[in-house]
Motif scaffolding. Structure first.
Motif, mmCIF file in Angstrom:
data_model
loop_
_atom_site.group_PDB
_atom_site.id
_atom_site.type_symbol
_atom_site.label_atom_id
_atom_site.label_comp_id
_atom_site.label_asym_id
_atom_site.label_seq_id
_atom_site.Cartn_x
_atom_site.Cartn_y
_atom_site.Cartn_z
ATOM 1 N N PRO A 337 -56.213 33.724 89.183
ATOM 2 C CA PRO A 337 -56.581 32.670 88.237
ATOM 3 C C PRO A 337 -56.952 33.236 86.868
ATOM 4 N N ILE A 338 -56.394 32.629 85.832
ATOM 5 C CA ILE A 338 -56.742 32.952 84.452
ATOM 6 C C ILE A 338 -57.122 31.639 83.762
ATOM 7 N N CYS A 339 -58.295 31.613 83.149
ATOM 8 C CA CYS A 339 -58.763 30.365 82.546
ATOM 9 C C CYS A 339 -57.982 30.026 81.281
ATOM 10 N N TYR A 340 -57.737 28.742 81.094
ATOM 11 C CA TYR A 340 -57.067 28.234 79.892
ATOM 12 C C TYR A 340 -57.852 27.053 79.346
ATOM 13 N N THR A 341 -57.517 26.674 78.129
ATOM 14 C CA THR A 341 -57.988 25.433 77.522
ATOM 15 C C THR A 341 -56.757 24.671 77.033
ATOM 16 N N PRO A 342 -56.908 23.398 76.680
ATOM 17 C CA PRO A 342 -55.720 22.627 76.282
ATOM 18 C C PRO A 342 -54.960 23.183 75.088
ATOM 19 N N ASP A 343 -55.643 23.878 74.163
ATOM 20 C CA ASP A 343 -54.925 24.438 73.012
ATOM 21 C C ASP A 343 -54.798 25.958 73.083
ATOM 22 N N GLY A 344 -55.282 26.569 74.157
ATOM 23 C CA GLY A 344 -55.137 28.014 74.318
ATOM 24 C C GLY A 344 -56.220 28.832 73.668
ATOM 25 N N ASN A 345 -57.023 28.233 72.805
ATOM 26 C CA ASN A 345 -58.123 28.956 72.181
ATOM 27 C C ASN A 345 -59.374 28.820 73.027
ATOM 28 N N PRO A 346 -60.215 29.853 73.077
ATOM 29 C CA PRO A 346 -61.429 29.769 73.894
ATOM 30 C C PRO A 346 -62.437 28.794 73.310
ATOM 31 N N LEU A 347 -63.458 28.507 74.094
ATOM 32 C CA LEU A 347 -64.551 27.620 73.700
ATOM 33 C C LEU A 347 -65.758 28.506 73.401
ATOM 34 N N VAL A 348 -66.041 28.687 72.123
ATOM 35 C CA VAL A 348 -67.090 29.616 71.711
ATOM 36 C C VAL A 348 -68.024 28.924 70.725
ATOM 37 N N GLY A 349 -69.281 28.773 71.120
ATOM 38 C CA GLY A 349 -70.247 28.164 70.213
ATOM 39 C C GLY A 349 -71.257 27.329 70.967
ATOM 40 N N PRO A 350 -72.040 26.520 70.239
ATOM 41 C CA PRO A 350 -73.092 25.722 70.879
ATOM 42 C C PRO A 350 -72.509 24.689 71.838
ATOM 43 N N ALA A 351 -73.167 24.537 72.978
ATOM 44 C CA ALA A 351 -72.752 23.527 73.946
ATOM 45 C C ALA A 351 -73.087 22.140 73.420
ATOM 46 N N PRO A 352 -72.247 21.155 73.681
ATOM 47 C CA PRO A 352 -72.500 19.805 73.164
ATOM 48 C C PRO A 352 -73.794 19.213 73.720
ATOM 49 N N TRP A 568 -62.758 15.804 64.287
ATOM 50 C CA TRP A 568 -64.081 16.411 64.455
ATOM 51 C C TRP A 568 -65.144 15.389 64.868
ATOM 52 N N ALA A 569 -64.757 14.327 65.538
ATOM 53 C CA ALA A 569 -65.689 13.237 65.833
ATOM 54 C C ALA A 569 -66.894 13.711 66.638
ATOM 55 N N ASP A 570 -66.679 14.420 67.742
ATOM 56 C CA ASP A 570 -67.804 14.861 68.569
ATOM 57 C C ASP A 570 -68.555 16.016 67.914
ATOM 58 N N TYR A 571 -67.856 16.860 67.210
ATOM 59 C CA TYR A 571 -68.461 17.952 66.451
ATOM 60 C C TYR A 571 -69.438 17.378 65.420
ATOM 61 N N ASP A 572 -69.000 16.356 64.691
ATOM 62 C CA ASP A 572 -69.868 15.728 63.689
ATOM 63 C C ASP A 572 -70.999 14.943 64.333
ATOM 64 N N GLY A 573 -70.676 14.197 65.381
ATOM 65 C CA GLY A 573 -71.698 13.386 66.031
ATOM 66 C C GLY A 573 -72.806 14.227 66.630
ATOM 67 N N ASP A 574 -72.452 15.335 67.252
ATOM 68 C CA ASP A 574 -73.444 16.224 67.835
ATOM 69 C C ASP A 574 -74.353 16.792 66.749
ATOM 70 N N PHE A 575 -73.767 17.178 65.631
ATOM 71 C CA PHE A 575 -74.539 17.736 64.521
ATOM 72 C C PHE A 575 -75.490 16.695 63.941
ATOM 73 N N LEU A 576 -75.007 15.471 63.805
ATOM 74 C CA LEU A 576 -75.870 14.394 63.318
ATOM 75 C C LEU A 576 -77.070 14.189 64.237
ATOM 76 N N ARG A 577 -76.822 14.085 65.529
ATOM 77 C CA ARG A 577 -77.910 13.816 66.470
ATOM 78 C C ARG A 577 -78.927 14.954 66.502
ATOM 79 N N ARG A 578 -78.434 16.213 66.485
ATOM 80 C CA ARG A 578 -79.358 17.349 66.462
ATOM 81 C C ARG A 578 -80.211 17.326 65.194
ATOM 82 N N SER A 579 -79.569 17.038 64.073
ATOM 83 C CA SER A 579 -80.290 17.045 62.792
ATOM 84 C C SER A 579 -81.323 15.930 62.737
#
Length: 833
Positions: A337-352, A568-579
């Motif tokens: 098994p090798i992990c993938y994501t839908p666009d092939g790029n890893p998921l790196v950064g703050p968890a939602p 960037w809907a969830d990216y923006d929404g998460d940032f708004l809620r945290r702020s």
């Protein structure tokens, strides 16, 4: 072992050890826990390749750092990481593959990755065992190669320990709990039982200020424990090892060097030498996703049954490329098994939705990325931001609409596409259509050729319903595709008559409450608009760079409608809620925040005839004046009625023409669409897609988030000073001022090749040296030449500066223009009627 640390890293593969190393080196008290043995996940059966090739700017930097870092590990740790610097040869059977390599060359140049181009004759001269008569050429990276995954992981682990980190094996995470200031992580000791690893029942609690998950194949279990979604699901990857090839053994015995890692991208495989034989790694069709919900407790350093029939085509093509391999037998095989994501790029950064929880999941090229991920993620955690923009890897680029089935099917598709041509105009088909506006069928009937953004279907362009003979709407190209002529006609219509664009995918948030005004004033860098007016503004990072772009519509004294990019809907929404949480914690008043993206449809109508079209259908006591500058000035909002549809009309246009965004109840989209189509028919209105709109916004120098705007440049460097109010305090202001101007965003007009436009990945040159990079590119219908936006040294940003843009390995003349080269005074936008 430690029970209170600043950083807890969960997962002892290459990625986890790379993160632990860099966090410890940065001075953070770090603990890494692994449920089994280090490297017991996908790391142990990885082929250990280190390809520098990647079309992503961020991922290219990550891979480059890893390659350079691994070369230094032995000197630091005394452990040989097993790095064979043999190079990497990517062969091309077609001219189109060479086009891909030429576009990649620009990405590599902007990131400082050395590479060469070779002819078939040069390939044959260096490596005579290869068949080359059917090749067009190759791209060669002489400075990478392959590495022993276990050795490099152990070297990073030792380096982490030398910097003070502790690494503990046989500990599984069973629970995470956030106390409001730190994480309490429940760990359970695992014990050997036969060949299985089972929970012992003995629990340990560790508290950590920050947690990083690098759990590889176990990402779905991690997601469940955290109560979030992580679209990282493994896919089977097979590779085989042959017996020694006598011709290869002889070649090496004669004193010749080891072959580079060979990639015949058009045949979909990689090959490298292995003890006199060959390793073949194919990326075939129909490789299945595994562990959609969990990894069985019995699965440790295990493999799946090999499926040779599935890789027969790739195996035969290896024999064609290396004829001497035809007679050698198979020595070993791997299917893991090798992990993938839908666009092939890893998921790196703050968890939602979570504080101080960081993800490093979904690595299909984990060995290549491990060192660089550790370096840049450690920067994000310890300094607030990385030196490069990591937004393209942010886990929140996938919204909460994403499901397990979606991730599994898209990851299978991504695996199959590893060696399929990566066209810039690529649109992959799996799991589509999924998110559609109510008028989707109307658009398809009108010839819409759809792309997708954040799962939403949106028109890229509108082609003829009955395509000309031989025309293929699905054909992609690194040059001007078949769609180009239709996008040009759409752009010309916006400039001369009118165009209608579906912008329903825009992210939309409603903020209201007694603290809304105070919060937004601190949150954004521009003055807040008055009631009924709008402004463009930016939310900054603590480092002073651009975190998000918003159009703010003020509905009432303490009620605001925020519009941002659909991708960037969830990216923006998460940032708004945290702020907002931070604002409330600091004593701020109540603010209510709702994501209302799916409640509102948006049509953008723009062009010289836009007002006349709306006057056909607007319902008002004085329809002749309701849309005039006096009653409806530029950069304002009014609630109007179009036929029977209530519309929140915003007088703004991303194309730089007279125009309105028509925000409406999404359930009325079909009705309003039909109304606009009928009204626009006699005014020359055309339906317009995203590609024409992208060209048009560059003629106005409108910056786009994810292109010109990002977390590696301040708004001042982006050249949007007019949207910054330095008379007020806002998040990131001081950092922005202290950063100064390291580079400057400019618009370039380019005299490029006749059949190719820039894609926004190209290097900007002066006297043969790289001095910047494009972030956007395309064709200008106003200037009849190529156009692009990008960053250059501040001394080269003056209008009239002559530069070069590298397209297809050739440098083409370019000149820096004034901002908004089309209609710089905005007279066309402000025209009255």
């Amino acid at each position: 072992m430690k029970t209170h640390v600043r950083a807890l890293v969960v997962g002892g593969g290459a990625v986890g050890c790379g993160i632990a190393y860099h966090l410890a080196k940065a001075g953070w008290d770090t603990l890494l826990v692994e449920r089994d043995e280090l490297t017991s996940g996908s790391t142990w059966h990885a082929a250990g390749l280190l390809p520098l090739f990647n079309m992503s700017y961020a991922t290219t930097h990550i891979h480059k750092y890893s390659v350079d870092f691994y070369k230094s590990l032995e000197a630091e740790t005394g452990l040989n990481a097993g790095f064979a610097v043999v190079g990497n040869l990517r062969m091309a059977q077609t001219d189109e593959r060479m086009d891909e390599y030429m576009l990649y060359s620009s990405v590599a140049e902007t990131a400082g990755v050395y590479h060469e181009f070779l002819t078939p004759a040069q390939i044959k001269e260096r490596w005579p065992l290869l068949r080359t008569e059917d090749l067009k050429g190759a791209l060669f990276h002489p400075r990478d190669g392959y590495i022993n995954p276990a050795d490099v992981t152990q070297a990073m682990a030792k380096g982490a320990r030398q910097h003070g980190a502790e690494i503990v094996r046989k500990l599984q995470v069973n629970a995470y709990r956030w106390t409001g200031s730190e994480w309490v992580v429940t760990l359970e000791k695992m014990v050997e039982k036969g060949n299985r690893l089972v929970p012992s029942g003995e629990l340990i609690e560790v508290t950590a200020e920050h947690v990083v998950t690098a759990t590889g194949n176990h990402a779905q279990r991690t997601a469940r424990l955290l109560g979030i979604k992580i679209p990282a699901i493994p896919v089977e990857h097979q590779y085989i090892v042959t017996e020694p090839d006598p011709a290869l053994v002889k070649w090496r015995a004669e004193g010749n060097p080891e072959h580079p890692v060979l990639r015949d991208a058009d045949a979909k495989w990689y090959v490298r030498e292995e003890r006199g034989g060959w390793i073949l790694g194919p990326y075939e069709r129909n490789a299945p996703a595994r562990f959609l919900y969990d990894v069985p407790e019995s699965f440790r350093a295990d493999l799946f049954q090999l499926d040779l029939e599935r890789i027969e085509e790739e195996y035969m093509s290896m024999i064609h490329r290396i004829p001497t391999s035809e007679t050698v037998g198979l020595k070993d095989d791997f299917n893991g098994p090798i992990c993938y994501t839908p666009d092939g790029n890893p998921l790196v950064g703050p968890a939602p939705g979570l504080r101080n929880m960081w993800l490093a999941e979904g690595f299909s090229f984990g060995i290549t990325a491990a060192g660089g991920t550790g370096y840049y993620l450690a920067q994000m955690m310890t300094q607030g931001e990385a030196e490069i923009d990591m937004a393209s890897l942010d886990p929140k680029r996938y919204g909460n609409w994403m499901t397990t089935e979606y991730a599994a099917r898209k990851n299978e598709e991504c695996y199959e596409h590893v060696f399929i041509l990566h066209h810039p105009d690529e649109e992959r088909e799996a799991c589509r259509p999924l998110r559609t506006a109510p008028n989707y069928d109307r658009q398809i009937a009108a010839g819409a050729q759809m792309g997708q953004v954040n799962g939403w279907e949106r028109p890229n362009y509108f082609g003829p319903k009955d395509a000309p003979a031989g025309f293929d709407h699905d054909a992609r190209s690194f040059r001007r595709g078949g769609w180009w002529q239709y996008a040009r006609a759409e752009a010309e219509a916006v400039r001369t008559t009118a165009g209608l664009i579906d912008a329903t995918a825009f992210a939309k948030h409603l903020l209201r409450g007694p603290g809304a005004t105070e919060f937004l004033d601190r949150f954004t860098c521009n003055k807040l608009p008055k009631v009924g007016r709008i402004n463009l503004t930016y939310a900054l990072t603590e480092a002073g760079t651009t975190r998000t772009e918003y159009t703010i519509v003020r509905l009432a004294e303490d009620e605001y409608y925020l519009i941002s990019a659909g991708a960037w809907a969830d990216y923006d929404g998460d940032f708004l809620r945290r702020s907002i949480e931070d604002f409330r914690a600091a004593g701020g008043d109540y603010v209510d925040c709702h994501d209302i993206t799916t409640q509102w449809g948006v049509f953008a109508l723009a062009g010289p005839n836009a007002r006349a079209i709306l006057q056909e259908i607007v319902k008002d006591a004085e329809p002749e004046t309701v849309l005039s500058n006096k009653r409806f000035p530029w950069l304002s909002m009014r609630n109007i009625e179009l036929g029977m549809c209530p519309v929140r009309a915003v007088r703004v246009a991303y194309t730089g023409e007279l125009g309105w965004e028509l925000h409406h109840p999404i359930e009325m989209s079909r009705y309003l669409w039909d109304l606009l189509i009928a009204a626009g028919a006699k005014h020359g209105m055309k339906l317009v897609g995203a590609r024409a709109q992208n060209w048009l916004r560059q003629e106005k120098s409108y910056r786009a988030f994810g292109n010109e705007l990002g977390r590696d440049a301040t708004p001042m460097e982006a050249g949007v000073d007019r949207f910054i109010d330095l008379d007020k305090d806002f998040t990131g202001k001081q950092a922005m001022l202290e950063t100064g101007i390291r580079s400057k965003c400019v618009t370039l007009l380019i005299d490029g090749p006749e059949d190719t436009d820039p894609w926004g990945k190209e290097a900007i040159m002066l006297n043969g040296e790289k001095v910047g990079r494009l972030t956007s590119g395309g064709w200008s219908v106003a200037f009849r030449r190529q156009i692009g936006m990008g960053y250059v040294r501040p001394d080269l940003a003056e209008p009239g500066t002559k530069l070069k843009v590298k397209i297809q390995l050739k440098e083409w003349d370019a000149v820096v223009t004034e901002d908004s080269p089309h209609d710089p005074s905005n007279a066309r936008i402000r025209v009255d009627g």
